[in-house]
Design a protein around this motif. Sequence first.
Motif, PDB file in Angstrom:
ATOM      1  N   THR A   1       0.812  -1.215   0.000  1.00 14.05           N
ATOM      2  CA  THR A   1       0.000   0.000   0.000  1.00 14.05           C
ATOM      3  C   THR A   1       0.844   1.263   0.000  1.00 14.05           C
ATOM      4  N   ASN A   2       2.167   1.114   0.047  1.00 16.01           N
ATOM      5  CA  ASN A   2       3.044   2.287   0.122  1.00 16.01           C
ATOM      6  C   ASN A   2       3.807   2.549  -1.167  1.00 16.01           C
ATOM      7  N   GLY A   3       3.660   1.689  -2.175  1.00 18.17           N
ATOM      8  CA  GLY A   3       4.361   1.902  -3.436  1.00 18.17           C
ATOM      9  C   GLY A   3       5.843   1.583  -3.378  1.00 18.17           C
ATOM     10  N   ASP A   4       6.277   0.882  -2.373  1.00 16.33           N
ATOM     11  CA  ASP A   4       7.686   0.513  -2.217  1.00 16.33           C
ATOM     12  C   ASP A   4       7.957  -0.747  -3.030  1.00 16.33           C
ATOM     13  N   PRO A   5       9.012  -0.753  -3.887  1.00 14.79           N
ATOM     14  CA  PRO A   5       9.278  -1.956  -4.685  1.00 14.79           C
ATOM     15  C   PRO A   5       9.573  -3.192  -3.837  1.00 14.79           C
ATOM     16  N   TYR A   6      10.124  -3.001  -2.638  1.00 16.38           N
ATOM     17  CA  TYR A   6      10.405  -4.158  -1.793  1.00 16.38           C
ATOM     18  C   TYR A   6       9.115  -4.790  -1.277  1.00 16.38           C
TER      19      TYR A   6
ATOM     20  N   PRO B   1       7.948 -11.117  -6.419  1.00 11.22           N
ATOM     21  CA  PRO B   1       9.219 -10.400  -6.607  1.00 11.22           C
ATOM     22  C   PRO B   1       9.436  -9.902  -8.025  1.00 11.22           C
ATOM     23  N   GLU B   2       8.777 -10.540  -9.007  1.00 14.91           N
ATOM     24  CA  GLU B   2       8.969 -10.104 -10.384  1.00 14.91           C
ATOM     25  C   GLU B   2       8.499  -8.662 -10.598  1.00 14.91           C
ATOM     26  N   ARG B   3       7.579  -8.197  -9.751  1.00 18.01           N
ATOM     27  CA  ARG B   3       7.088  -6.828  -9.885  1.00 18.01           C
ATOM     28  C   ARG B   3       8.099  -5.788  -9.420  1.00 18.01           C
ATOM     29  N   ALA B   4       9.084  -6.224  -8.649  1.00 15.40           N
ATOM     30  CA  ALA B   4      10.093  -5.282  -8.176  1.00 15.40           C
ATOM     31  C   ALA B   4      11.069  -4.913  -9.269  1.00 15.40           C
ATOM     32  N   GLY B   5      11.152  -5.732 -10.312  1.00 18.29           N
ATOM     33  CA  GLY B   5      12.062  -5.449 -11.417  1.00 18.29           C
ATOM     34  C   GLY B   5      13.491  -5.374 -10.938  1.00 18.29           C
ATOM     35  N   ASP B   6      14.216  -4.393 -11.438  1.00 12.96           N
ATOM     36  CA  ASP B   6      15.618  -4.228 -11.047  1.00 12.96           C
ATOM     37  C   ASP B   6      15.792  -2.986 -10.170  1.00 12.96           C
ATOM     38  N   ARG B   7      14.754  -2.669  -9.401  1.00 12.22           N
ATOM     39  CA  ARG B   7      14.782  -1.445  -8.578  1.00 12.22           C
ATOM     40  C   ARG B   7      15.355  -1.687  -7.189  1.00 12.22           C
ATOM     41  N   LEU B   8      15.787  -2.902  -6.897  1.00  9.94           N
ATOM     42  CA  LEU B   8      16.330  -3.217  -5.577  1.00  9.94           C
ATOM     43  C   LEU B   8      17.827  -3.476  -5.662  1.00  9.94           C
ATOM     44  N   THR B   9      18.510  -3.240  -4.578  1.00 12.01           N
ATOM     45  CA  THR B   9      19.952  -3.491  -4.502  1.00 12.01           C
ATOM     46  C   THR B   9      20.271  -4.240  -3.217  1.00 12.01           C
TER      47      THR B   9
ATOM     48  N   LEU C   1      11.424  -7.811  11.042  1.00  8.45           N
ATOM     49  CA  LEU C   1      10.181  -8.214  10.383  1.00  8.45           C
ATOM     50  C   LEU C   1      10.458  -8.764   8.990  1.00  8.45           C
ATOM     51  N   PHE C   2      11.326  -8.110   8.247  1.00 11.50           N
ATOM     52  CA  PHE C   2      11.675  -8.604   6.914  1.00 11.50           C
ATOM     53  C   PHE C   2      12.333  -9.985   7.008  1.00 11.50           C
ATOM     54  N   ALA C   3      13.159 -10.173   8.045  1.00 13.19           N
ATOM     55  CA  ALA C   3      13.807 -11.475   8.240  1.00 13.19           C
ATOM     56  C   ALA C   3      12.769 -12.542   8.550  1.00 13.19           C
TER      57      ALA C   3
END
Length: 578
Positions: free
Chosen positions: A414-419, A427-435, A467-469
Amino acid sequence: MTTSRRDAIEPHEIPRGEVGRPLRPWPFTGREDELDLIQRSLSGAGRGLVLTGPSGRGKTRLATEAVHGRDCVRVTGTPHSRHLPFAAFARLLPEPVTLHRALHQLSGTRTLLVDDAHLLDDASAALLHQIAVHGQTRLLVVVTDDEPVPAAVSRLWTGELLPRLALTPLPREETTRLLSADADSGPEPLTAKWLHRLCDGDLRLLRELAEAVRASGRRTGAPGPWAVRGPLPLTPAVRRHLAHVLDCARPGEREILDRLAFAEPLPLAADDLDLSALEQLEADGLIHADDHGRIRLARPLHGPVLRSAAGRLRTRRLARPPEERALALDAEAAALAERIERADVSVAEAPVGDWLVGEGARIPARYAALRARYARLRGELREAAAWAREGLRTDPADHPCRTELARAGALPGTNGDPYDAVRLGTPERAGDRLTGVFADHADALVRADGPALDRVAEELRRRGFLLFAAEAYAQAVPAHREPLAARTARTRAVALARRCEDPDTPALAGLVLGELTVRQRQIVALAAAGLSNRQIAERLTLSVRTVGNHLYGAYTRLGAPSRSHLPRLTEPLEARSA
């Protein structure tokens, strides 16, 4: 009149509040793993163990829970009977007695719990050691490790006769549950964090502080979760606990302690600090110097107590001026922002901000928004919301605080964050926007690689993204081909989720129920639907006592303090996100 060994045995005192009323026991919580370890050590081929830890950490309560329902004999060391031979075992032995005769007399004991073994007289300590050597009795020995211990007792673990379990501090979420047991509702997150930090693992002190707040009327009167702001009340119980600090009267030492209370840390190289006084305070365990040449008070509680005890004039002289405090707060904020930038939100000290919010001062909105973001990234969503509200108290229109308040209560996506796409399992929706580790998470999830997800989860945990972990471990469960690896990932996910204050995210939906047995899931589902224990027993053809035991086990595994929390834990995800 001669004092016998039996006359020297004193019963445990009943805990009492500030007004003298008996306090009801706190519920047992947060020690499930340790409880299981102890019970296994007392079963099968186990010979028992030694349970150690500082005063007030809950060793006696844990030991009592561990032997509940067992055929167990209990003895306790006392400070008033250390000069009397075999005093701890007096009620079990005839008089007079020798070591050989005492050993023979206790040879039929199946399980022996020895509490406060550091207070045993020498003869009792020798008897305990001989019982361990002969190995016919299972032993649970409780020792306070910040006190002198008889050599015969310490040889139980140094001589490898019994394993040793050192009790770590109770996590903050568990202390919050304990604080909730004494009131109609629990403390708000910043109050829970403040009390947890001050007690430093000492549960007796935690209760004293809670009683001090309750007796002084310092709690805010707002409905819902209770909050505490302002100076710490110096009740008789708190004064007794900190007498060694408040009564420090040697020249120069109290001045150093008070200066630290109002402006720690101080540089060790300061010209106006008395080096001999510093060395004595360090030897007394009241201060410590870090690797950067800075001096701090040894315990978190010392600062609030010293500030509360200082008079108005002393406070005016020692307190930081507003401009210096603002500079310190800005430096604190810069350090936190830098950690976020390098994707490291592990536990960090922020004493100035914590002090200000504890004192009830207005917090600059920009600082509050940053603390809210830091807490949110750690998975501490309730604390994040609390910090955002502190900022809005100062500036009701502050956009960053409003944003953080909304994000703390929002589901991923709901926040528009790629993660968020990774957290939602797409995960395919995140594209290459993560590092970095976040890109590694997306890649492992695309490949459904269980071991890779485990590695990502561990790296996220190491960096403080709890939380992510937890979500990464939960995603690893169905990806694993080996049942043992899947169970391990599930256990780690649940443990981390509990540390994140019961998060409600898609990746974790239904995961906690997987920790229950089939029968527990049946009973929990019926209890969540509103059925009483008797109605559940009739429906499943069980005894009411069996239903109660299963529910107690379920509460423990789910981290639910009571029946009222079960509906939220068992609702389908669709209902919760509607």
